[in-house]
Design a protein around this motif. Structure first.
Motif, mmCIF file in Angstrom:
data_model
loop_
_atom_site.group_PDB
_atom_site.id
_atom_site.type_symbol
_atom_site.label_atom_id
_atom_site.label_comp_id
_atom_site.label_asym_id
_atom_site.label_seq_id
_atom_site.Cartn_x
_atom_site.Cartn_y
_atom_site.Cartn_z
ATOM 1 N N MET A 43 -0.028 5.285 -1.051
ATOM 2 C CA MET A 43 -0.894 5.618 0.083
ATOM 3 C C MET A 43 -0.072 6.174 1.240
ATOM 4 O O MET A 43 1.102 5.843 1.405
ATOM 5 N N CYS A 77 0.825 -1.212 0.000
ATOM 6 C CA CYS A 77 0.000 0.000 0.000
ATOM 7 C C CYS A 77 0.857 1.259 0.000
ATOM 8 O O CYS A 77 0.557 2.231 -0.717
ATOM 9 N N ARG A 137 -6.656 0.427 5.029
ATOM 10 C CA ARG A 137 -6.833 -0.564 3.954
ATOM 11 C C ARG A 137 -6.404 -1.956 4.402
ATOM 12 O O ARG A 137 -7.114 -2.957 4.168
ATOM 13 N N ALA A 172 -3.964 5.860 5.523
ATOM 14 C CA ALA A 172 -4.746 5.128 4.515
ATOM 15 C C ALA A 172 -4.294 3.678 4.412
ATOM 16 O O ALA A 172 -5.118 2.770 4.229
ATOM 17 N N ALA A 173 -2.980 3.435 4.549
ATOM 18 C CA ALA A 173 -2.475 2.060 4.485
ATOM 19 C C ALA A 173 -2.959 1.246 5.678
ATOM 20 O O ALA A 173 -3.339 0.073 5.530
#
Length: 326
Positions: free
Chosen positions: A190, A185, A198, A194-195
């Protein structure tokens, strides 16, 4: 027919138009079938996510109902004058969080359960003996009551320690996969937040404890906590050395401005190597562990099988000859 098409420009143009229309129609049908299949897969994925979220919400609601019932009970007991506080509440709270009990009332509930077991366990064992026709001596009853009261005091701590160790082991086993996904990611562009989000959503089924840890860290970041504070809280909650080292590496990378992707790649390689070494250690311990049942169970049988013919011969031939009866 082929010669007619080749010689006539009109026929050649018509043939090319028909061929183009046929190829375009087949391509349109293929694209439509693929899009329909994709829509069906997306719909199934949405339904599965909705089912997972509904089941998680239902389990969370049930756990909250149980926790609220225990909380009301502890509150009533404390109103009656019995304090359920521990001598070291912060240490007990950390143990409860490591075992998966994050409720603020969890330490009081744990203390209440210990008190109940201290009274209930000896009562279950001693009272039936008192009701019997021949009750045992007072010393025996006292020793049994003290023994089972001690067990009631120790067993909840053992359960809490075992549950925390089991959760810690599951997190350690799933964390290398988490690092690999996070590396992908981050390299895809990212950010860290955000990683984390996710990877947590992707690992909900395979490693739920790791996903829960990452989700809670991401929620703290969204709530306004600094990256260093959120990562340190994650290490304190899990009490896992690997995650504590991972948090320290990310904090240092953030302060020094180094690449997070490089840090993740290096640490992911190290974590995979540690997991391989743990597997090799377990494999090398197997011969030592297997030798105990082999010696305890098979060796006496083998000795008996080998010595039985000689013992039978001694009884039948040598013993009568020595006593003069042969």
């Amino acid at each position: 027919m082929v010669e007619l098409i080749a010689l006539s420009p009109f026929m050649r143009s018509a043939f090319l138009l028909l061929l183009f229309a046929a190829v375009s129609g087949l391509a349109f049908l293929a694209i439509r079938a693929l899009l329909g299949r994709r829509l069906v897969l997306d719909r199934l994925e949405e339904q599965s996510r909705a089912a997972i979220s509904e089941s998680a919400a239902a389990s969370l609601q049930a756990s909250e109902v149980r926790a609220s019932a225990w909380a009301r009970l502890t509150e009533r007991i404390e109103r009656g004058g019995l304090s359920l506080g521990d001598s070291d509440p912060k240490a007990l709270q950390r143990k409860m969080i490591a075992a998966g009990f994050r409720s603020p009332d969890a330490p009081k509930i744990f203390t209440l359960i210990r008190l109940i077991m201290i009274v209930a366990l000896p009562s279950v064992i001693v009272l039936p003996q008192l009701a019997s026709s021949e009750p045992p001596s007072p010393l025996s009853l006292y020793l049994q009551g003290a023994l089972f009261a001690t067990m009631g005091l120790v067993l909840p701590n053992l359960f809490l320690t075992a549950k925390a160790d089991r959760r810690r082991q599951e997190i350690v086993n799933g964390f290398p996969d988490c690092l690999d996904l996070m590396l992908v990611c981050v390299e895809a562009g990212m950010g860290l937040e955000a990683a984390l989000d996710r990877v947590a959503r992707e690992m909900t089924t395979s490693h739920p404890l790791v996903a829960e840890t990452l989700l809670q860290t991401n929620l703290e970041l969204r709530a306004g906590a600094s990256r260093e504070e959120a990562l340190r809280n994650m290490a304190d909650r899990t009490r896992v050395d690997e995650i504590r080292a991972f948090s320290t590496l990310l904090i240092q990378s953030d302060k020094l401005g180094s690449s997070i992707a490089t840090t993740l790649r290096t640490y992911a390689t190290e974590m995979r190597e540690k997991r391989r070494m743990r597997a090799e250690e377990k494999a090398h311990r197997l011969p030592v562990l297997l030798s105990i049942p082999l010696v305890a169970c098979m060796l006496p049988v083998m000795v008996g099988v080998l010595m039985l013919p000689a013992a039978v011969r001694v009884v039948r031939e040598i013993a009568p000859a020595m006593t003069g009866g042969g």
